[in-house]
Design a protein around this motif. Structure first.
Motif, PDB file in Angstrom:
ATOM      1  N   ARG A 124       0.831  -1.195   0.000  1.00 13.74           N
ATOM      2  CA  ARG A 124       0.000   0.000   0.000  1.00 13.74           C
ATOM      3  C   ARG A 124       0.866   1.246   0.000  1.00 13.74           C
ATOM      4  O   ARG A 124       1.880   1.314   0.676  1.00 13.74           O
ATOM      5  CB  ARG A 124      -0.923   0.032   1.205  1.00 13.74           C
ATOM      6  CG  ARG A 124      -1.964  -1.025   1.148  1.00 13.74           C
ATOM      7  CD  ARG A 124      -2.908  -0.877   2.287  1.00 13.74           C
ATOM      8  NE  ARG A 124      -3.945  -1.870   2.182  1.00 13.74           N
ATOM      9  CZ  ARG A 124      -5.117  -1.767   2.750  1.00 13.74           C
ATOM     10  NH1 ARG A 124      -5.389  -0.712   3.490  1.00 13.74           N
ATOM     11  NH2 ARG A 124      -6.007  -2.699   2.610  1.00 13.74           N
ATOM     12  N   VAL A 125       0.402   2.218  -0.794  1.00 14.51           N
ATOM     13  CA  VAL A 125       1.099   3.494  -0.874  1.00 14.51           C
ATOM     14  C   VAL A 125       0.078   4.580  -0.607  1.00 14.51           C
ATOM     15  O   VAL A 125      -1.007   4.584  -1.185  1.00 14.51           O
ATOM     16  CB  VAL A 125       1.741   3.697  -2.274  1.00 14.51           C
ATOM     17  CG1 VAL A 125       2.396   5.058  -2.370  1.00 14.51           C
ATOM     18  CG2 VAL A 125       2.721   2.591  -2.566  1.00 14.51           C
ATOM     19  N   ARG A 126       0.408   5.536   0.233  1.00 16.06           N
ATOM     20  CA  ARG A 126      -0.500   6.633   0.548  1.00 16.06           C
ATOM     21  C   ARG A 126      -0.129   7.820  -0.326  1.00 16.06           C
ATOM     22  O   ARG A 126       1.027   8.226  -0.380  1.00 16.06           O
ATOM     23  CB  ARG A 126      -0.375   7.022   2.005  1.00 16.06           C
ATOM     24  CG  ARG A 126      -1.270   8.181   2.374  1.00 16.06           C
ATOM     25  CD  ARG A 126      -1.178   8.499   3.808  1.00 16.06           C
ATOM     26  NE  ARG A 126      -1.887   7.453   4.551  1.00 16.06           N
ATOM     27  CZ  ARG A 126      -2.230   7.542   5.818  1.00 16.06           C
ATOM     28  NH1 ARG A 126      -1.908   8.608   6.503  1.00 16.06           N
ATOM     29  NH2 ARG A 126      -2.880   6.579   6.405  1.00 16.06           N
ATOM     30  N   VAL A 127      -1.131   8.363  -1.043  1.00 11.01           N
ATOM     31  CA  VAL A 127      -0.931   9.511  -1.909  1.00 11.01           C
ATOM     32  C   VAL A 127      -1.667  10.692  -1.303  1.00 11.01           C
ATOM     33  O   VAL A 127      -2.861  10.600  -0.997  1.00 11.01           O
ATOM     34  CB  VAL A 127      -1.468   9.234  -3.337  1.00 11.01           C
ATOM     35  CG1 VAL A 127      -1.282  10.441  -4.224  1.00 11.01           C
ATOM     36  CG2 VAL A 127      -0.782   8.021  -3.921  1.00 11.01           C
ATOM     37  N   GLN A 128      -0.956  11.788  -1.121  1.00 12.56           N
ATOM     38  CA  GLN A 128      -1.556  12.987  -0.540  1.00 12.56           C
ATOM     39  C   GLN A 128      -1.218  14.185  -1.395  1.00 12.56           C
ATOM     40  O   GLN A 128      -0.152  14.231  -2.013  1.00 12.56           O
ATOM     41  CB  GLN A 128      -1.016  13.228   0.870  1.00 12.56           C
ATOM     42  CG  GLN A 128      -1.463  12.201   1.873  1.00 12.56           C
ATOM     43  CD  GLN A 128      -0.896  12.519   3.238  1.00 12.56           C
ATOM     44  OE1 GLN A 128       0.190  13.066   3.349  1.00 12.56           O
ATOM     45  NE2 GLN A 128      -1.642  12.151   4.277  1.00 12.56           N
ATOM     46  N   ALA A 129      -2.139  15.144  -1.400  1.00 10.93           N
ATOM     47  CA  ALA A 129      -1.877  16.403  -2.097  1.00 10.93           C
ATOM     48  C   ALA A 129      -0.961  17.256  -1.231  1.00 10.93           C
ATOM     49  O   ALA A 129      -0.964  17.143  -0.007  1.00 10.93           O
ATOM     50  CB  ALA A 129      -3.185  17.144  -2.351  1.00 10.93           C
TER      51      ALA A 129
END
Length: 135
Positions: free
Chosen positions: A26-31
């Motif tokens: 899992r990879v967390r993508v944030q602005a």
């Protein structure tokens, strides 16, 4: 020199369960924190001027294709008339067969007239474009 377990190969630890290898990590993508939700102010994709320029180009292309198709049809018509009516090949002017006169000399005035008509119609298209773009 030799380590005690040099003859033995080390095995990586096996993950628990047989499907653990197939699961992607899992990879967390944030602005970014400073990102705004409003879209940036941009020009509209197509302005009215660009639209009219494209229309002018299209009308000039249509006109050029029409003139070229007309000249081609005229040339094919004259050639087919000369082929289908072989009596014309027997007529000679100054010891040159009539088909040579028609194709070699007679086509040039037709090309010049077609060019003059094209030039007049293209100028009319451009005048129309200028009157729209100024108004």
């Amino acid at each position: 020199m030799h380590s005690p377990d040099a003859g033995q190969q080390r095995r990586p630890p096996e993950p628990p369960g047989r499907f653990a290898q197939q699961r992607p990590q899992r990879v967390r993508v944030q602005a970014p924190q400073d990102a705004s939700l409003a879209p940036p102010n941009q020009r509209p994709e197509h302005t009215a001027e660009e639209f009219y320029v494209r229309q002018l180009i299209r009308s000039q292309l249509r006109l050029a294709c029409a003139v070229a198709a007309g000249l081609l049809a005229l040339l094919v018509g004259i050639c087919s008339l000369l082929v289908l009516w072989p009596v014309v090949s027997n007529i000679q002017l100054f010891s040159i067969p009539l088909p040579w006169w028609v194709l070699g000399v007679g086509m040039y005035p037709l090309i010049i007239v077609a060019g003059m008509l094209y030039n007049r119609a293209a100028a009319r298209n451009e005048r129309r474009y200028r009157s729209i773009s100024r108004g």
